[in-house]
Design an enzyme around this catalytic site. Sequence first.
Site, mmCIF file in Angstrom:
data_model
loop_
_atom_site.group_PDB
_atom_site.id
_atom_site.type_symbol
_atom_site.label_atom_id
_atom_site.label_comp_id
_atom_site.label_asym_id
_atom_site.label_seq_id
_atom_site.Cartn_x
_atom_site.Cartn_y
_atom_site.Cartn_z
ATOM 1 N N GLY A 8 0.785 -1.231 0.000
ATOM 2 C CA GLY A 8 0.000 0.000 0.000
ATOM 3 C C GLY A 8 0.811 1.271 0.000
ATOM 4 O O GLY A 8 0.269 2.359 0.195
ATOM 5 N N PRO A 10 4.843 -4.744 -1.976
ATOM 6 C CA PRO A 10 4.710 -3.546 -2.818
ATOM 7 C C PRO A 10 4.158 -3.901 -4.189
ATOM 8 O O PRO A 10 4.469 -4.946 -4.759
ATOM 9 C CB PRO A 10 6.155 -3.044 -2.931
ATOM 10 C CG PRO A 10 6.981 -4.294 -2.817
ATOM 11 C CD PRO A 10 6.245 -5.168 -1.833
ATOM 12 N N ARG A 20 -9.475 5.050 -12.700
ATOM 13 C CA ARG A 20 -9.164 5.456 -11.331
ATOM 14 C C ARG A 20 -9.699 6.845 -10.985
ATOM 15 O O ARG A 20 -10.088 7.098 -9.850
ATOM 16 C CB ARG A 20 -7.662 5.392 -11.072
ATOM 17 C CG ARG A 20 -7.110 3.965 -11.099
ATOM 18 C CD ARG A 20 -5.645 3.933 -10.671
ATOM 19 N NE ARG A 20 -5.506 4.273 -9.259
ATOM 20 C CZ ARG A 20 -5.022 5.411 -8.800
ATOM 21 N NH1 ARG A 20 -4.626 6.361 -9.642
ATOM 22 N NH2 ARG A 20 -4.928 5.630 -7.500
ATOM 23 N N CYS A 43 -19.409 7.642 -23.240
ATOM 24 C CA CYS A 43 -20.699 8.285 -23.011
ATOM 25 C C CYS A 43 -21.008 8.368 -21.522
ATOM 26 O O CYS A 43 -21.968 7.780 -21.020
ATOM 27 C CB CYS A 43 -21.802 7.532 -23.756
ATOM 28 S SG CYS A 43 -21.707 7.731 -25.538
ATOM 29 N N TYR A 66 -2.543 -0.343 -11.879
ATOM 30 C CA TYR A 66 -3.998 -0.405 -11.803
ATOM 31 C C TYR A 66 -4.734 0.105 -13.032
ATOM 32 O O TYR A 66 -5.925 -0.171 -13.172
ATOM 33 C CB TYR A 66 -4.515 0.312 -10.540
ATOM 34 C CG TYR A 66 -4.034 -0.369 -9.291
ATOM 35 C CD1 TYR A 66 -4.554 -1.602 -8.920
ATOM 36 C CD2 TYR A 66 -3.019 0.179 -8.519
ATOM 37 C CE1 TYR A 66 -4.085 -2.256 -7.799
ATOM 38 C CE2 TYR A 66 -2.544 -0.466 -7.392
ATOM 39 C CZ TYR A 66 -3.085 -1.694 -7.041
ATOM 40 O OH TYR A 66 -2.606 -2.352 -5.947
#
Length: 460
Positions: free
Chosen positions: A276, A319, A358, A389, A419
Site C-alpha cells: 500500500g 509492494p 481510477r 458516453c 492499476y
Amino acid sequence: MSRFAHPAGDRHAEMLPHERPPLAPADLNRINPAIWPRTSSRTEGALTVGGVDVRDLAGEYGTPLYVLDEADVRSRMRDYATAFAGSEVHYAGKAFLCKEIVRWLAEEGLGLDVASGGELAVALSVGFPAERITFHGNNKSVAELTRALEAGVGHVVVDSYAEIDRLGRLAAEHGARPKVMIRVTTGVEAHTHEFIATAHDDQKFGLSLNTGAAAEAVRRILALPQLELVGLHSHIGSQIVDTAGFEVAARRLAALLVEIKDEHGVVLPELDLGGGYGIAYVEGDEAPDIKELADGLREIVSHVCADAGLPVPRLTVEPGRTIVGPGGITLYEVGTVKDVEGLRAYVSVDGGMSDNVRTALYGAEYTAVLAGRESAAEPMLSRLVGKHCESGDMIVRDLHLPADIAPGDLVAVAATGAYCRSLASNYNYLPKPAVVAVSGGKARVIVAGETEDDLLRGQI
C-alpha cells in the site's frame, strides 16, 4: 472571466469546491523526475522514455498506448530487494501483471502475490517458482485452491472460516500441507480513500481482531493437522506515505501473537505487513524512500516484538504500485478541444475511463503534459476527458495545458503503470490498448492491444 490560468467557475450539478483548481505551473513543458519514469526527458521538444520518442511509439503502435519503462521497473525491484535484504518482498500482482513482468520478478529475485486463479495461471505459465507465490483473496474457489495446492504455492492467506474448512478438506484430499497465514483486520484505518482502506472492521477482507474472529481462526487452523499455520497478515490500505499506521497494526498483531503463544504454546515465525505504499502523482505528492521505509518497518517489528517478549518473525512486504506505477505512462491523441467560455477547455482524447478508471472510481489525480512537442503558449485551464458516453469520463479533472493544444497532438499521462491496465474494460466497445516496454532506445510489445475481432470473439 478568462479560462486562461484562472480557476473554474460553477460546474454542472455541483458548486465550486472550497479548494481552487491548481495554479498554472511555471513551466508547462517540465518533466518532473519525481513523477515521471526515471529515464524520461525531452529531446528536441518531444517526450522520450527509455530512449524512445513518444511520436515514434504512437506512430508504430497507435494510441491509446500504455508505455512501461523497463529500466525504471527493474530498478525499483532491485531497490526493494536491497532495502529489505533478509526479509521477503512479494510483488502485488494486482497492480499490473503479465508474463513479462513475471519474468522480470523471477530475474530480480522477488516473490509474487496473486489474488485469483487467473493471476496464478499467468505466473505458472512462464515457470515462476510456485514456492515464491502467495495466494490472496476473500473468496477463493475450490478450483483455485485446488490449483494452488497442486502447484505447491508457498503460502495461502486465509480470509474466512469457510475458507479454512474448504482448504483443510482439499489439503487432506490431495495429501498436501500448505503453509497458511491469517488475514487480520487490525482496525487501523490508513489515511486513504474509503474504497482502498482495508483494515477497518466493516469491509469484506480478513478476520477481525476486535471481535475475536482472528483468534478463533487460529484455533480452527491449529485443529487441522493438514494445515501449517506460519503467520499473520495485515494490509491497512493503499497510497500510504508514512509508517505510523504500520506501527499501530504491528503492535496489535504482536498482541495476537502473544495470545497465540499463551493459549496454544505456538510461536508463529512470519509476519506480513502487506503493502500500500504511495507514489507521486502530482506536484507536491510525497513518496516514501524505500530504504527509510524498510529500516522503519524493521525497527517497528523489532521493537514491538521485544516489548511483547517474542522472537522477531520473518518480515514480508507486498509492494505493487511503488514498483510498477511510476514507470508507466499512457499516450493519447487529442481529438477535440472544446472551449467552455469563462470556465475551462475540455480536451478530449481517444481513450478514457476504459483504460484509466481510477479518476472516476477514486477521484485519483494525475499529471499530464503535451508530449509530442514543446509549447510556449500560455497556460489554459483544462479538463482532460475521454470519449465515453459518461460525464464522469475524466482522466485529469483539473490541469493546465498549453493554449495552442490542438487535434492530433499527443498527450502523456504520468504514473499510470499501476492499476490502469489491470482495471481496464471494454466500455463502449473500446479495445484495450497495447502495453509496450521501452529500454535502451528500443520498444517491444509485452501485451498485445485488442482489436474489434477480439471484442466480437465469443459472441453468437
